[in-house]
Design a protein around this motif. Sequence first.
Motif, short mmCIF file in Angstrom:
data_model
loop_
_atom_site.label_atom_id
_atom_site.label_comp_id
_atom_site.label_asym_id
_atom_site.label_seq_id
_atom_site.Cartn_x
_atom_site.Cartn_y
_atom_site.Cartn_z
N ALA A 18 -12.83 13.01 -2.87
CA ALA A 18 -11.61 13.13 -2.05
C ALA A 18 -11.61 11.98 -1.05
O ALA A 18 -12.12 12.10 0.05
N ARG A 19 -11.05 10.87 -1.46
CA ARG A 19 -11.07 9.66 -0.63
C ARG A 19 -9.72 9.46 0.05
O ARG A 19 -8.82 10.27 -0.06
N TRP A 20 -9.63 8.35 0.83
CA TRP A 20 -8.38 7.93 1.44
C TRP A 20 -7.84 9.02 2.39
O TRP A 20 -6.83 9.64 2.14
N LEU B 98 0.61 3.96 1.45
CA LEU B 98 -0.06 3.02 2.35
C LEU B 98 -1.29 3.75 2.88
O LEU B 98 -1.18 4.86 3.42
N ILE B 99 -2.47 3.15 2.71
CA ILE B 99 -3.72 3.78 3.11
C ILE B 99 -4.28 3.08 4.35
O ILE B 99 -4.30 1.84 4.40
N ALA B 100 -4.74 3.87 5.32
CA ALA B 100 -5.33 3.31 6.56
C ALA B 100 -4.36 2.35 7.24
O ALA B 100 -4.76 1.32 7.79
N TYR C 2 -11.31 0.22 6.31
CA TYR C 2 -12.22 0.75 5.30
C TYR C 2 -12.96 2.00 5.74
O TYR C 2 -13.92 2.41 5.10
N GLU C 3 -12.51 2.62 6.85
CA GLU C 3 -13.13 3.88 7.28
C GLU C 3 -12.97 4.92 6.18
O GLU C 3 -11.86 5.27 5.78
N GLY C 4 -14.07 5.44 5.67
CA GLY C 4 -14.00 6.45 4.62
C GLY C 4 -13.70 5.92 3.24
O GLY C 4 -13.51 6.70 2.31
N ARG D 21 3.60 -11.33 17.95
CA ARG D 21 3.13 -11.38 16.57
C ARG D 21 2.76 -9.96 16.17
O ARG D 21 1.94 -9.31 16.83
N ILE D 22 3.36 -9.49 15.10
CA ILE D 22 3.17 -8.10 14.67
C ILE D 22 2.61 -8.13 13.25
O ILE D 22 3.22 -8.69 12.33
N GLY D 23 1.44 -7.54 13.09
CA GLY D 23 0.79 -7.52 11.78
C GLY D 23 0.64 -6.09 11.28
O GLY D 23 0.02 -5.25 11.95
N LEU D 24 1.21 -5.82 10.12
CA LEU D 24 1.02 -4.53 9.44
C LEU D 24 -0.05 -4.72 8.39
O LEU D 24 0.03 -5.64 7.56
N ARG D 25 -1.07 -3.86 8.40
CA ARG D 25 -2.16 -3.96 7.45
C ARG D 25 -2.41 -2.59 6.83
O ARG D 25 -2.35 -1.57 7.52
N PHE D 26 -2.70 -2.56 5.54
CA PHE D 26 -3.03 -1.30 4.88
C PHE D 26 -3.73 -1.60 3.56
O PHE D 26 -3.76 -2.75 3.09
N LEU D 27 -4.31 -0.57 2.98
CA LEU D 27 -4.90 -0.66 1.66
C LEU D 27 -3.96 -0.03 0.65
O LEU D 27 -3.24 0.92 0.95
N GLN D 28 -3.95 -0.58 -0.56
CA GLN D 28 -3.23 0.03 -1.67
C GLN D 28 -4.24 0.40 -2.75
O GLN D 28 -5.11 -0.40 -3.11
N VAL D 29 -4.15 1.63 -3.23
CA VAL D 29 -5.07 2.09 -4.25
C VAL D 29 -4.78 1.37 -5.57
O VAL D 29 -3.63 1.28 -6.01
N ARG D 30 -5.82 0.86 -6.17
CA ARG D 30 -5.72 0.18 -7.47
C ARG D 30 -6.53 0.96 -8.50
O ARG D 30 -7.72 1.20 -8.31
N ALA D 31 -5.87 1.39 -9.55
CA ALA D 31 -6.55 2.14 -10.61
C ALA D 31 -7.41 1.18 -11.43
O ALA D 31 -6.93 0.14 -11.90
N ARG D 32 -8.67 1.53 -11.59
CA ARG D 32 -9.59 0.76 -12.42
C ARG D 32 -10.08 1.65 -13.56
O ARG D 32 -10.76 2.64 -13.33
#
Length: 453
Positions: A34-36, A208-210, A17-19, A70-81
Motif C-alpha cells: 500500500a504505497r503512495w 498526482l503523488i506527493a 519520496y516520503e513513503g 517563481r512558483i514550482g509544482l512538483r509531484f510523482l506520477q506512478v509508472r506501471a512496470r
Amino acid sequence: MSTSMEIARKVADAVLYEGYLLYPYRASATKNQARWQFGVLVPPAYTATAEHPACQTECLLEAREDAVLRIGLRFLQVRARTVERAEGSGYRPVPALEVAGETYLTFDEAVERERDTVVSLAELLAAERIYEVGHDTTRTVEPLPAAPGGGPSGRIVREDRRVDARLAVRAERIDGPYGLVKLRVRVENTTEWADAEASRDEALRSSLIAAHTLLAVEGGAFVSLLDPPAWAAEAARSCRNLRTWPVLAGQEGRRDVMLSAPIILYDYPSIAQESPGELFDSTEIDELLSLRTLTLTEAEKREARATDPRAAEIIDRVGDLPPEVLERLHGAVHCLRPAERENLPWWDPGADRAVSPETDSVVVGGVTLARGSGVRLLPGRGTSHARRADAHDMFLAGRRATVEAVFLDVDGVRHLAVTLDDDPGADLQREQGRFLYFSPDEVEPLSGGKEDG
C-alpha cells in the motif's frame, strides 16, 4: 539557483519520496503493498476513496508590485512496470523473471514531474492566473538479455497514463498599513475519469503523488504562518490551507523561499548533514535504517535490488559506508551553550523556579513524603480519579517502594516517582530517571516518613 532554494529543494525531495519504498525495500514486504500515501490528488470523478482532487496554499508576503514570484509544482506520477516473458511469437506478463542470474520484478515505479512558472506580483493582483499541466500517455519497451539459446528471454514494458492538472494562482492586498499580500496557490487534478468505483491502484496511475509547491520571491519576503509577528497574526489566521502546510524554507533567517508540503513541517526544515542519502522515510533515524539494511540476507538484498533502482542504490550505499560515516549517524552535537532557565519552554519543569522535584514534598495521611520516603503502593485507590487497576497495577499492589521525586504537572497535580525496594534494577532505573508514577492517594506512608510539622 540560490542557496536558500538549494536547501529547500533537498527537503522537498525528501517530501517527494516520503513513503516511496519502505524498509526492507522489497516488493514482497507487506508495508510496500500500500504505497503512495502522501499528497495524493486523485481525478475529480474518482470517489471510491476519501482522497481529494485538489489542495490549496494560502500564505502572506510583504512585497512591492514589481516583485517577481517563481512558483514550482512538483509531484510523482506512478509508472506501471510490467515484466513479460517471451513465449512463442509473443510475450506474457509475469510477476518475476530471472535471466542470466538477474531477477526482474513487476512493480510500479514513479517518475518526477515539475512545472515552473515565473510571474510578477502585479499580474497576480490584477487577475487569477491559470497554468495547465499535462503529461501524455507513453509506453516504452526494454528488451532483457537474450536467453541461453540466443532467442529473446523477455522484456520490461513501462507505461504512463495521461495526467492533467491545473495550477491556479492569485494574490490580493490585505487592508491595513503593513502592505501585506495574501498569495493563493491551488493545485487541481483535472484528469478525465470514467470508472468511479475502480481500484485505488488504477486511480493512482492518473493521480498526482506527493504534490507540493516551492515558492520563491524576488523583491519581497514571506511571513511565517507558524510564528507570525503580532501585526500579521490576524492575517495569518485568515489563511486557508487545504491538505498542505506552508513553511519558510532555505537559509534560516531569510524569507525568500516557502515550501508548501502535504506533511506538517516546521519553519526552515533541513536534512541532517550526517545523512548519507535518501531512505524514503524521513521520520526514521538514518542510523536505525542503515543498521537494519545491513542485516538483510543476500537473498533479501537481491530482491531489493530487483525491486527498484533506488532500492539498489540504498543497498549498495549502506553496504559501502565507512565506519566513521556510520559512527556519525549515531548522533552529533550541533550547538553547545549554557542552559538558561529563562529560555526554557513553559512546560519544562526547570522553567519554574518554584518547582524542584528532588526537594518538593506532598502530605499523605498527615505524613510528609519527599525524596527518600518509604511508601506502600495501592494502585487504583483513591477518590481523586475513577479508574480500575489493570493487570500490571495488581502486580504492584502492596509492594514497598521509595519516593525518588515529587512532580507537579501543568494542571497543578502532584505525582510521586518511585522505585521498588525489591527491584534488583532499581539503581539502574534511578540513574536513568526511569520511574513508576503514582498519585498521592495511591500510596500509604511507611514508618520513617517525615511527620508533618
